[in-house]
Design an enzyme around this catalytic site. Structure first.
Site, PDB file in Angstrom:
ATOM      1  N   HIS A  63       0.827  -1.217   0.000  1.00 28.07           N
ATOM      2  CA  HIS A  63       0.000   0.000   0.000  1.00 28.07           C
ATOM      3  C   HIS A  63       0.867   1.276   0.000  1.00 28.07           C
ATOM      4  CE1 HIS A  63      -3.093  -2.996   0.721  1.00 28.07           C
ATOM      5  NE2 HIS A  63      -2.320  -3.453   1.682  1.00 28.07           N
ATOM      6  N   GLU A 100      -1.980   0.367   7.849  1.00 30.68           N
ATOM      7  CA  GLU A 100      -1.117  -0.687   7.320  1.00 30.68           C
ATOM      8  C   GLU A 100       0.060  -0.117   6.519  1.00 30.68           C
ATOM      9  OE1 GLU A 100      -3.187  -3.496   4.872  1.00 30.68           O
ATOM     10  OE2 GLU A 100      -1.355  -4.569   4.322  1.00 30.68           O
ATOM     11  N   HIS A 155       2.775  -7.073   4.407  1.00 31.27           N
ATOM     12  CA  HIS A 155       1.405  -6.609   4.651  1.00 31.27           C
ATOM     13  C   HIS A 155       0.974  -6.940   6.074  1.00 31.27           C
ATOM     14  CE1 HIS A 155       0.055  -5.716   0.448  1.00 31.27           C
ATOM     15  NE2 HIS A 155       1.114  -6.454   0.181  1.00 31.27           N
ATOM     16  N   GLU A 233       1.773 -11.725   5.476  1.00 29.08           N
ATOM     17  CA  GLU A 233       0.756 -11.021   6.268  1.00 29.08           C
ATOM     18  C   GLU A 233       1.195 -11.196   7.722  1.00 29.08           C
ATOM     19  OE1 GLU A 233      -1.763  -9.250   5.265  1.00 29.08           O
ATOM     20  OE2 GLU A 233      -2.217  -9.881   3.210  1.00 29.08           O
TER      21      GLU A 233
END
Ligand SMILES: [Zn+2]
Length: 270
Positions: A63, A100, A155, A233
């Site tokens: 992101h 995030e 992430h 993740e």
């Protein structure tokens, strides 16, 4: 896709929000393992000469800080393998408002510093935390163009509270796209899983994948990669326990040590 949907979906790496199961009672290292004593000898014995000299790692901080203000740009469709996907998403955030993109930016720099200290050349897919994108296919292309020996996209998930833990996402076979990277990427996934669990104390997710590894064929960031690549993740921003870890600088440093050690293990053996 509506902005609300993007926010709800949380992480680009996450296809669906879990609705069943979970109680992460997992046979792994206790959370909050003691600091330096938890480090393995291998992690600390990197000779100054640089055991990773000549090797290139691409780290992709998931992101970006400007995504929320650029819905048209990040919602546009880009190549993601046989199909298309949105350029990027806004990403998840904790109940306390820790986003995030900020987390992945911080963690990526910590991982970069550790790998560079071992002699690796490290390329980040973005240079700050205020821009938009790059799109998922461009993030993959940066790894390809760098000729990366390993690439990892970092992430944190956006699942509901109560769903805890980390998972590594490895590419499944997608005809015409991932055949060449499936096997080395799985070895990378296993090394990252093992060392990240060991050094961070984070349990493997009880809601995604199996034993901390999930194989997926729907992620543009993996399908468009020609070099061994995984997503990590790190935890679930929607869960208060995981969120507390992610927001803690000392924990992030242990997490970075785990990621770097896993990538280094992979590189040394390949
Ligand atoms: Zn994400």
């Amino acid at each position: 896709m509506a902005a609300a949907a993007l926010l709800a979906a949380g992480c680009a790496g996450t296809g669906g929000v879990p609705t069943t199961d979970v109680t992460a009672t997992l046979p792994l290292p206790a959370p909050d393992a003691p600091g330096d004593e938890a480090h393995s000898p291998q992690a600390d014995e990197a000779p100054p000469a640089g055991p990773l000299a000549g090797l290139t790692v691409v780290i992709d901080p998931g992101h970006n800080g400007g995504n929320a203000d650029a819905p048209e740009e990040i919602n546009r469709q880009v190549p993601a393998g046989p199909g298309t996907k949105s350029c990027d998403t806004v990403g998840a955030e904790t109940a306390e408002g820790y986003p995030e993109h900020e987390f992945t930016w911080d963690l990526s720099q910590r991982v970069r510093d550790r790998l560079e200290a071992e002699g690796a050349r490290v390329v980040l897919t973005r240079q700050d935390d205020t821009g938009v994108g790059p799109c998922v296919n461009e993030r993959a292309e940066i790894g390809n163009d760098a000729g990366a020996d390993a690439a990892i996209s970092l992430h944190a998930d956006g699942a509901p509270a109560g769903y805890r833990g980390f998972h590594v996402i490895a590419p499944g076979e997608v005809a015409g796209y991932t055949e060449d990277i499936v096997e080395p990427s799985m070895r990378l996934a296993e090394d990252v899983r093992d060392r990240f669990a060991e050094l961070s104390g984070q349990p493997p997710a009880g809601y995604a994948g199996e034993d901390g590894i999930d194989v997926r064929t729907d992620l543009g960031g993996l399908n468009m990669s020609t070099v061994p690549k995984v997503f990590l993740e790190v935890g679930n921003m929607g869960d208060p326990t995981d969120a507390g870890h992610l927001a803690d600088e000392a924990w992030r440093d242990r997490a970075a040590a785990g990621v770097a050690a896993g990538v280094a293990d992979y590189l040394r053996r390949e």
